[in-house]
Design a protein around this motif. Structure first.
Motif, short mmCIF file in Angstrom:
data_model
loop_
_atom_site.label_atom_id
_atom_site.label_comp_id
_atom_site.label_asym_id
_atom_site.label_seq_id
_atom_site.Cartn_x
_atom_site.Cartn_y
_atom_site.Cartn_z
N TYR A 120 0.84 -1.35 0.03
CA TYR A 120 -0.11 0.02 0.02
C TYR A 120 0.71 1.54 0.15
O TYR A 120 1.63 1.30 0.92
N ASP A 121 0.95 2.27 -1.19
CA ASP A 121 1.13 3.45 -1.18
C ASP A 121 0.23 4.28 -0.50
O ASP A 121 -0.67 4.81 -1.31
N PRO A 122 0.49 4.79 0.62
CA PRO A 122 -0.46 5.48 1.28
C PRO A 122 -0.38 7.07 0.69
O PRO A 122 -1.51 7.80 0.74
N ILE A 123 0.40 7.58 0.26
CA ILE A 123 0.46 8.97 -0.34
C ILE A 123 -0.14 8.93 -1.78
O ILE A 123 -0.82 9.90 -1.68
N LYS A 124 -0.19 8.04 -2.69
CA LYS A 124 -0.78 7.87 -3.73
C LYS A 124 -2.21 7.25 -3.72
O LYS A 124 -2.90 7.22 -4.69
N ASP A 125 -2.35 6.65 -2.34
CA ASP A 125 -3.59 6.06 -2.32
C ASP A 125 -3.73 4.69 -3.33
O ASP A 125 -4.71 4.33 -3.85
N LYS A 134 -5.58 -16.35 -7.70
CA LYS A 134 -6.79 -15.28 -7.95
C LYS A 134 -6.49 -14.04 -8.62
O LYS A 134 -7.07 -13.29 -8.76
N GLY A 135 -5.19 -13.86 -8.86
CA GLY A 135 -4.78 -12.50 -9.64
C GLY A 135 -4.21 -11.61 -8.93
O GLY A 135 -4.35 -11.51 -7.52
N ALA A 136 -3.97 -10.48 -9.60
CA ALA A 136 -3.07 -9.27 -8.84
C ALA A 136 -4.01 -8.01 -9.39
O ALA A 136 -4.56 -7.94 -10.51
N TYR A 137 -4.10 -7.14 -8.22
CA TYR A 137 -5.03 -6.00 -8.63
C TYR A 137 -4.37 -4.66 -7.84
O TYR A 137 -3.59 -4.79 -6.94
N LEU A 138 -4.89 -3.50 -8.53
CA LEU A 138 -4.62 -2.34 -7.97
C LEU A 138 -5.82 -1.54 -7.94
O LEU A 138 -6.48 -1.32 -8.86
N ASN A 139 -6.29 -1.18 -6.43
CA ASN A 139 -7.57 -0.78 -6.29
C ASN A 139 -8.81 -1.33 -7.17
O ASN A 139 -9.58 -0.77 -7.78
N ASN A 140 -8.69 -2.69 -7.27
CA ASN A 140 -9.82 -3.37 -7.65
C ASN A 140 -9.69 -3.46 -9.42
O ASN A 140 -10.51 -4.06 -9.72
N GLN A 141 -8.69 -3.00 -9.68
CA GLN A 141 -8.48 -3.29 -11.20
C GLN A 141 -7.55 -4.39 -11.30
O GLN A 141 -6.32 -4.11 -10.93
N ARG A 142 -7.77 -5.18 -12.16
CA ARG A 142 -6.78 -6.37 -12.72
C ARG A 142 -5.46 -5.77 -13.30
O ARG A 142 -5.50 -5.10 -14.06
N LEU A 143 -4.58 -6.54 -12.72
CA LEU A 143 -3.01 -6.15 -13.23
C LEU A 143 -2.65 -7.15 -14.33
O LEU A 143 -2.74 -8.57 -14.03
N ARG A 144 -1.66 -6.77 -15.36
CA ARG A 144 -0.94 -7.53 -15.92
C ARG A 144 0.42 -7.10 -16.09
O ARG A 144 0.52 -5.91 -16.37
#
Length: 246
Positions: A120-125, A134-144
């Motif tokens: 978690y990068d708290p400055i950039k949220d 189950k995959g990887a995500y950034l703020n609920n968006q799937r990452l590739r």
């Protein structure tokens, strides 16, 4: 909203609570830059305070899980098969100098396997997270991971400051965890480091794998002195060729 496990939900809530302290203290760091003593002692206290909050929050519903943390070391509880791996502030030097590039990291190891990871990068949220299979995500968006395959067009990172790789386009960010998260999200194409600790890379390594990337011998990671190579599959062989003497 994607479906996440109860363990990951606990990790997210713990990181969000701990981040409030980190953000507040980071706001004070700039004021300390001009003092003779400097902010070093203050940042050390922040590191320990963030860690304390994480341990308290993670222990609320998983009272028997053990811990491995950068500051507190190993905390052996009844359940030794499930271990929370914590880096309260990855990128401490950045934090120390008022550079807004650092992260709170939590991973869960179950029976010697990393099954959940959060950065978690708290400055950039920006909340990066992954669960095994189950995959990887950034703020609920799937990452590739990136799919670039021409090495001169790729961007790599390593926290080995001063080491030159003339054939690779390099950046040195000061946070191994965020570098790995950026590989998972395609912002970077690869990351490598020698002799690094498990709490720096546990969550990020899982993120890269779950985003479709390659991490060397993730299942064989020990607590420290890890040599890590992480990248997209498209560039992995070429990156390793460039690092064969590193």
């Amino acid at each position: 909203m994607i479906s996440i496990s109860s363990n990951l939900n606990i990790m997210i809530k713990a990181a969000e609570k701990a981040s409030k302290s980190a953000i507040r203290d980071f706001g004070e760091v700039e004021k300390l830059q001009v003092s003779k003593k400097g902010p070093r002692d203050f940042v050390t206290k922040t590191d320990k305070h963030v860690e304390k909050i994480l341990i308290e929050e993670l222990s609320r519903t998983k009272k028997n899980y053990s811990f491995l943390s950068e500051e507190a070391g190993s905390i052996q509880n009844k359940d030794k098969d499930n271990i929370w791996i914590i880096d309260p502030i990855d990128g401490t030097t950045n934090f120390l100098h008022g550079i807004p590039h650092f992260a709170i990291c939590v991973a869960l190891e179950s029976k010697k396997e990393i099954i959940s990871g959060l950065i978690y990068d708290p400055i950039k949220d920006e909340m990066f997270y992954a669960e095994k299979n189950k995959g990887a995500y950034l703020n609920n968006q799937r990452l590739r991971v990136s799919n670039k395959n021409i090495i001169n067009e790729c961007l790599f990172s390593s926290n080995h400051e001063g080491v030159k790789f003339s054939s690779l386009n390099m950046r040195y960010s000061g946070s191994a965890a965020l570098d790995l998260a950026y590989v998972a999200s395609g912002r970077l194409d690869g990351f490598f480091h020698n002799k690094i600790n498990i709490w720096d890379v546990a969550a990020g390594a899982l993120l890269v794998e779950e985003a479709g990337g390659i991490v060397n011998d993730l299942d064989k990671f020990d607590q420290n002195n890890i040599d890590i190579r992480a990248s997209s599959g498209a560039i992995n062989d070429k990156m390793l060729e460039n690092l064969k003497n590193f």
